[in-house]
Design a protein around this motif. Structure first.
Motif, PDB file in Angstrom:
ATOM      1  N   LEU A  29       0.875  -1.177   0.000  1.00  0.00           N
ATOM      2  CA  LEU A  29       0.000   0.000   0.000  1.00  0.00           C
ATOM      3  C   LEU A  29       0.908   1.221   0.000  1.00  0.00           C
ATOM      4  O   LEU A  29       1.676   1.434   0.940  1.00  0.00           O
ATOM      5  CB  LEU A  29      -0.886   0.017   1.240  1.00  0.00           C
ATOM      6  N   LEU A  30       0.818   1.970  -1.063  1.00  0.00           N
ATOM      7  CA  LEU A  30       1.735   3.100  -1.252  1.00  0.00           C
ATOM      8  C   LEU A  30       0.927   4.381  -1.243  1.00  0.00           C
ATOM      9  O   LEU A  30      -0.162   4.446  -1.849  1.00  0.00           O
ATOM     10  CB  LEU A  30       2.439   2.905  -2.604  1.00  0.00           C
ATOM     11  N   GLY A  31       1.438   5.380  -0.592  1.00  0.00           N
ATOM     12  CA  GLY A  31       0.714   6.646  -0.576  1.00  0.00           C
ATOM     13  C   GLY A  31       1.463   7.658   0.250  1.00  0.00           C
ATOM     14  O   GLY A  31       2.356   7.298   1.021  1.00  0.00           O
ATOM     15  N   ILE A 198       0.814  -3.365  -6.283  1.00  0.00           N
ATOM     16  CA  ILE A 198       0.844  -2.111  -5.520  1.00  0.00           C
ATOM     17  C   ILE A 198      -0.561  -1.516  -5.498  1.00  0.00           C
ATOM     18  O   ILE A 198      -1.257  -1.512  -6.513  1.00  0.00           O
ATOM     19  CB  ILE A 198       1.825  -1.104  -6.169  1.00  0.00           C
ATOM     20  N   GLY A 199      -0.958  -1.023  -4.330  1.00  0.00           N
ATOM     21  CA  GLY A 199      -2.199  -0.257  -4.220  1.00  0.00           C
ATOM     22  C   GLY A 199      -1.840   1.164  -3.834  1.00  0.00           C
ATOM     23  O   GLY A 199      -1.073   1.367  -2.889  1.00  0.00           O
ATOM     24  N   ILE A 200      -2.366   2.128  -4.568  1.00  0.00           N
ATOM     25  CA  ILE A 200      -2.044   3.527  -4.269  1.00  0.00           C
ATOM     26  C   ILE A 200      -3.199   4.126  -3.462  1.00  0.00           C
ATOM     27  O   ILE A 200      -4.349   4.080  -3.888  1.00  0.00           O
ATOM     28  CB  ILE A 200      -1.867   4.355  -5.562  1.00  0.00           C
ATOM     29  N   ILE A 201      -2.874   4.663  -2.285  1.00  0.00           N
ATOM     30  CA  ILE A 201      -3.895   5.304  -1.445  1.00  0.00           C
ATOM     31  C   ILE A 201      -3.601   6.796  -1.356  1.00  0.00           C
ATOM     32  O   ILE A 201      -2.455   7.187  -1.066  1.00  0.00           O
ATOM     33  CB  ILE A 201      -3.908   4.720  -0.023  1.00  0.00           C
ATOM     34  N   CYS A 202      -4.588   7.609  -1.640  1.00  0.00           N
ATOM     35  CA  CYS A 202      -4.463   9.059  -1.449  1.00  0.00           C
ATOM     36  C   CYS A 202      -5.742   9.529  -0.763  1.00  0.00           C
ATOM     37  O   CYS A 202      -6.846   9.156  -1.182  1.00  0.00           O
ATOM     38  CB  CYS A 202      -4.317   9.785  -2.783  1.00  0.00           C
ATOM     39  N   ASP A 203      -5.604  10.316   0.278  1.00  0.00           N
ATOM     40  CA  ASP A 203      -6.747  10.883   1.011  1.00  0.00           C
ATOM     41  C   ASP A 203      -7.790   9.827   1.382  1.00  0.00           C
ATOM     42  O   ASP A 203      -8.997  10.051   1.220  1.00  0.00           O
ATOM     43  CB  ASP A 203      -7.427  11.979   0.176  1.00  0.00           C
ATOM     44  N   GLY A 204      -7.347   8.688   1.837  1.00  0.00           N
ATOM     45  CA  GLY A 204      -8.266   7.654   2.315  1.00  0.00           C
ATOM     46  C   GLY A 204      -8.950   6.857   1.226  1.00  0.00           C
ATOM     47  O   GLY A 204      -9.803   6.027   1.515  1.00  0.00           O
ATOM     48  N   LEU A 206      -8.593   4.290  -2.152  1.00  0.00           N
ATOM     49  CA  LEU A 206      -7.705   3.418  -2.909  1.00  0.00           C
ATOM     50  C   LEU A 206      -7.849   3.813  -4.385  1.00  0.00           C
ATOM     51  O   LEU A 206      -8.879   3.574  -5.000  1.00  0.00           O
ATOM     52  CB  LEU A 206      -8.106   1.964  -2.693  1.00  0.00           C
ATOM     53  N   GLU A 207      -6.809   4.448  -4.915  1.00  0.00           N
ATOM     54  CA  GLU A 207      -6.921   5.036  -6.250  1.00  0.00           C
ATOM     55  C   GLU A 207      -6.648   4.034  -7.360  1.00  0.00           C
ATOM     56  O   GLU A 207      -7.237   4.097  -8.424  1.00  0.00           O
ATOM     57  CB  GLU A 207      -5.936   6.207  -6.387  1.00  0.00           C
ATOM     58  N   GLN A 208      -5.705   3.130  -7.112  1.00  0.00           N
ATOM     59  CA  GLN A 208      -5.331   2.184  -8.169  1.00  0.00           C
ATOM     60  C   GLN A 208      -4.660   0.971  -7.552  1.00  0.00           C
ATOM     61  O   GLN A 208      -3.903   1.105  -6.584  1.00  0.00           O
ATOM     62  CB  GLN A 208      -4.367   2.858  -9.164  1.00  0.00           C
ATOM     63  N   VAL A 209      -4.937  -0.190  -8.093  1.00  0.00           N
ATOM     64  CA  VAL A 209      -4.243  -1.414  -7.665  1.00  0.00           C
ATOM     65  C   VAL A 209      -3.763  -2.124  -8.922  1.00  0.00           C
ATOM     66  O   VAL A 209      -4.514  -2.258  -9.895  1.00  0.00           O
ATOM     67  CB  VAL A 209      -5.178  -2.365  -6.881  1.00  0.00           C
ATOM     68  N   GLY A 210      -2.529  -2.552  -8.919  1.00  0.00           N
ATOM     69  CA  GLY A 210      -2.036  -3.266 -10.094  1.00  0.00           C
ATOM     70  C   GLY A 210      -0.616  -3.729  -9.921  1.00  0.00           C
ATOM     71  O   GLY A 210      -0.004  -3.519  -8.863  1.00  0.00           O
ATOM     72  N   LEU A 211      -0.091  -4.354 -10.952  1.00  0.00           N
ATOM     73  CA  LEU A 211       1.309  -4.768 -10.937  1.00  0.00           C
ATOM     74  C   LEU A 211       2.178  -3.512 -10.896  1.00  0.00           C
ATOM     75  O   LEU A 211       1.749  -2.457 -11.381  1.00  0.00           O
ATOM     76  CB  LEU A 211       1.627  -5.582 -12.190  1.00  0.00           C
ATOM     77  N   PRO A 212       3.381  -3.595 -10.333  1.00  0.00           N
ATOM     78  CA  PRO A 212       4.204  -2.377 -10.219  1.00  0.00           C
ATOM     79  C   PRO A 212       4.353  -1.645 -11.547  1.00  0.00           C
ATOM     80  O   PRO A 212       4.186  -0.421 -11.604  1.00  0.00           O
ATOM     81  CB  PRO A 212       5.539  -2.923  -9.718  1.00  0.00           C
ATOM     82  N   GLN A 213       4.637  -2.406 -12.623  1.00  0.00           N
ATOM     83  CA  GLN A 213       4.846  -1.717 -13.904  1.00  0.00           C
ATOM     84  C   GLN A 213       3.575  -1.047 -14.414  1.00  0.00           C
ATOM     85  O   GLN A 213       3.627   0.029 -15.009  1.00  0.00           O
ATOM     86  CB  GLN A 213       5.458  -2.654 -14.951  1.00  0.00           C
TER      87      GLN A 213
END
Lengths: 347, 253
Positions: A29-31, A198-204, A206-213
Motif C-alpha cells: 500500500l503506497l501513498g 501495488i495499491g495507491i492510497i491518497c486521502d483515504g 484506494l486510487e489504483q491497484v495493479g502490478l508495479p509496472q
C-alpha cells in the motif's frame, strides 16, 4: 495462507475501500503520509473501528477482536517490549496463547535461525542495532503463525544499506513462508522492490491497484500520477524499424532504440529510476546514451531527483542521496545518461 | 566486596566520620556545660546502648515499625490496585479522579483530628494515618505509569493474541514498575516521618512518643537517639526499594 478481501471499508479516514490481497501475495500500500495507509492496516488487524466487511479466506472477521484475527502486525515504531529479552519478545504471542513450553522453545529457536539471530536470544533491546530490532519484531509477528502479515513502514527508521538488505531478507522470508502480506510504505523505491502488486492510497481512497509496472507506467488518474512523479515522456518526430521487435525513435534530435512491436509510435516513456547515471563516459557502444548537464536538484530522505538537460530534451533522473554525493554531483555537473532498454516504453 | 567497592564505601563514609568527630570535639570543648544541651556523640551512643539493653528502645521501635509496615503495606496495596484500575480503565479514572484530586492535597497529619474522633486514640489511628500517607502517591504514580505505556505496545500485544488481563499483567504493569517504585520509594521515608509526627502529637507509644517524653525531661541524648533511629529507618526503607527496583527492572532499563 488466506486471501484477504476488503469490501466497502469506511471509517473516519478510509473511504469506500474495496481490495483483494491474493493468497501468498505481497501487496504494497503506497501513498503519501497521512493518506490512511496505517489506518487501513489497523482496520485489517481489528484495532480500529470501521464499517464494511473483511474476510480472511472467505471467513468474515468483522466481529472478531484483534487478538482472534490471527494477523501478525509489525508496527512502524516496532513496539518491541523493552522489559523482555529477545527470546521472550518472540515467544510472547505463543505464551499468551497458551502454547506448551516445548512448543514455544521449538518455534522460537526456528525463528531465531530463520532470522540469523541465535546469538542474540538472551539480549535486551538496548543491546541491539536498528536492523536487529527489525528482525526481532518480524520474528515476533511471525511466531504465532499468523494467517496474514501486516507491515507498517518497517524500514523507515533504518539507513539505506540496512533497509535494502532487510528488504531482500523480508522478501525471502515472505516467499519462503508463502504468507499473505500487506506492506505499507510511502517510499516508491521500497514499493517497487517489494511488491507483487501495488495499491495507491491518497486521502483515504484506494486510487489504483495493479502490478508495479502497470501502476508506474499507467497511472489511472491525476492523483496517482502526481504522487508517483511524472515519468520522462519524449515526443517522437519519427521512427523506423531496426529489426523485428526493435525500433529506433527520433525524439528532439536524439535517437532512442526501444523494444516495440506495431506501428504506433508517438512518445517514448522512461521512469527516472530506469536511467543509469554516471559521471564518466560508460564503456561500450553509445546505445541510448546521452551527455547532459544537471540543471535542478530535489533531495528527499531516500532519493535525490535531478533534471538533466541533454540536447533539446530534459530528463528527470534519480539516485540515492549516498550515490549522488559519492559521485560529487551538483548543479552544472556534466553526466552521462543511459536509458535502460528493458524499461523504455513506447506509447 | 572487591577492593574497588571497599574504596567506594570508605570514601562515602569518610564525611560521616569527620562529621561525628567534629561533633564529639565541639561538644567536649567546654562551651556546653553538663552535656545537657549538646551531648557528645559517644554519650549518645552510650545512651543508645542503655535504651537498647533496658528494652525501652526496642519496644518503642517495634511499636512504630509495626504501625509503619501495616499502614504502608495496606496503603501501597490499595494505591496500587486503585491505580491499576484507574490507569487501565478510563471510565473509572473519570469517576474517581476528581474525588482523589480534592483529597490528595490534604496532608496526612491533617486527618488526625478527624480520625481521633472517628476511630479514637488506639492502634488504628497511626495505621490509618500511614495508610493515607502511602495511598495517594502510589496511586498517582501507578496511574501515570500505566497511562504512559506506549499504546502501540498494548496494540501489538492484542494482535499477538493477548487478552486484556494478560496485557495488564504482562505489558502494562511491568512497564509501569519504574513509576510505581518511585512512589513507593518516596513514601517509604515519608511514612516514618509521619508516624513520628503522629506519635509526638497524639499517640502515647512508639519512637515519636519516646522522643516527646525525652524532650519534656530535657534528655537531648535520648532525643538524638530517636532522631538517629528515624534517619536510619528512612534511609533503609528507601534503599530497600531502590534495591528492589534495580532487581526487577535493572536488566532492561
Amino acid at each position: 495462507m488466506p486471501e484477504i478481501v476488503l469490501k466497502a471499508i469506511n471509517n473516519f479516514v478510509c473511504r469506500d475501500i474495496s481490495l483483494t490481497v491474493k493468497n501468498g501475495e505481497l501487496l504494497v500500500l503506497l501513498g503519501p503520509t497521512g493518506a490512511g495507509k496505517t489506518t487501513l492496516l489497523n482496520i485489517i488487524a481489528g484495532l480500529t473501528a470501521y464499517r464494511g466487511g473483511i474476510s480472511f479466506d472467505g471467513r468474515p472477521v468483522d466481529r472478531l477482536p484483534a487478538r482472534q484475527r490471527k494477523a501478525g502486525y509489525l508496527f512502524q515504531g516496532l513496539a518491541l517490549f523493552p522489559h523482555l529479552d529477545i527470546r521472550s519478545n518472540i515467544a510472547y504471542g505463543l505464551r499468551v496463547q497458551g502454547f506448551s513450553p516445548g512448543e514455544i522453545t521449538g518455534r522460537v529457536d526456528e525463528l531465531l535461525r530463520l532470522m540469523n539471530m541465535t546469538h542474540l536470544s538472551n539480549r535486551y533491546l538496548r543491546d541491539l542495532s536498528g536492523g536487529e530490532k527489525q528482525r526481532v519484531a518480524l520474528a515476533r509477528a511471525l511466531a504465532p503463525s499468523p494467517e496474514v502479515l501486516l507491515l507498517d513502514e518497517p524500514f523507515s527508521s533504518l539507513d539505506f544499506r540496512t533497509s535494502r538488505y532487510l528488504m531482500m531478507e523480508l522478501r525471502r522470508i515472505q516467499k519462503q513462508l508463502g504468507i499473505t502480506t500487506v506492506y505499507v510504505t510511502h517510499n516508491l523505491l521500497e514499493a517497487r522492490e517489494m511488491a507483487d502488486r501495488i495499491g495507491i492510497i491518497c486521502d483515504g481512497r484506494l486510487e489504483q491497484v495493479g502490478l508495479p509496472q502497470e501502476v508506474f507506467f499507467y497511472p489511472e488518474n491525476q492523483r496517482v500520477s502526481d504522487f508517483l512523479g511524472a515519468p520522462n515522456v519524449l515526443d517522437c518526430d519519427g521512427w523506423r524499424t531496426l529489426r523485428e521487435g526493435l525500433i529506433k525513435a527520433s525524439c528532439g534530435g536524439m535517437n532512442i532504440v526501444a523494444a516495440h512491436e506495431g506501428d504506433n509510435v508517438k512518445k517514448v516513456v522512461i521512469f527516472p529510476a530506469h536511467i543509469f547515471v554516471s559521471k564518466q563516459r560508460p564503456p561500450g557502444p553509445a546505445l541510448n546514451r546521452f551527455k547532459g548537464v544537471i540543471t535542478d536538484i530535489l533531495t528527499s530522505q531516500f532519493l535525490t531527483r535531478f533534471r538533466v538537460k541533454a540536447g533539446k530534451n530534459i530528463f528527470l533522473a534519480e539516485l540515492t542521496p549516498e550515490a549522488f554525493n559519492d559521485m560529487g554531483l551538483q548543479k552544472g555537473s556534466e553526466v552521462y545518461l543511459t536509458l535502460k532498454l528493458k524499461w523504455i516504453r513506447i506509447i | 566486596m572487591n577492593r574497588l567497592n571497599w574504596l567506594r564505601f570508605g570514601s562515602g563514609m569518610l564525611p560521616v566520620i569527620v562529621f561525628l568527630g567534629l561533633w564529639e570535639i565541639a561538644a567536649r570543648s567546654g562551651g556546653f556545660p553538663g552535656n545537657v544541651f549538646f551531648p557528645p556523640f559517644t554519650l549518645v551512643i552510650r545512651e543508645f546502648w542503655h535504651l537498647t539493653v533496658s528494652g525501652v528502645l526496642p519496644e518503642n521501635f517495634a511499636t512504630s515499625l509495626v504501625r509503619v509496615l501495616a499502614g504502608f503495606s495496606a496503603g501501597s496495596a490499595a494505591g496500587l490496585i486503585m491505580g491499576i484500575l484507574m490507569g487501565y480503565r478510563q471510565c473509572i479514572n473519570k469517576a474517581l479522579h476528581p474525588i482523589f484530586s480534592l483529597l490528595y492535597p490534604i496532608p496526612a497529619l491533617g486527618w488526625l483530628p478527624v480520625l481521633m474522633l472517628w476511630v479514637g486514640i488506639g492502634e488504628m489511628l497511626p495505621i490509618i494515618i500511614i495508610f493515607i500517607c502511602s495511598f495517594f502517591p502510589v496511586l498517582y504514580n501507578t496511574v501515570t505509569g500505566i497511562r504512559t505505556v506506549d499504546p502501540n505496545l498494548i496494540n501489538v500485544a492484542r494482535t499477538l493474541g493477548a487478552s486484556e488481563g494478560k496485557i495488564l499483567f504482562t505489558v502494562a504493569l511491568p512497564l509501569a514498575l519504574p513509576n510505581i517504585f518511585t512512589g513507593l520509594r518516596l513514601e517509604a521515608g515519608m511514612a516514618w516521618r509521619v508516624i513520628i509526627a503522629a506519635e509526638m502529637v497524639a499517640i502515647p507509644t512508639g519512637i515519636g512518643a519516646l522522643l516527646m517524653k525525652a524532650e519534656s525531661l530535657i534528655r537531648l541524648d535520648i532525643v538524638i537517639v530517636c532522631l538517629m533511629v528515624l534517619a536510619v529507618m528512612c534511609l533503609s526503607f528507601e534503599r530497600f526499594f531502590i534495591f528492589a527496583e534495580r532487581k526487577l527492572t535493572g536488566r532492561w532499563r
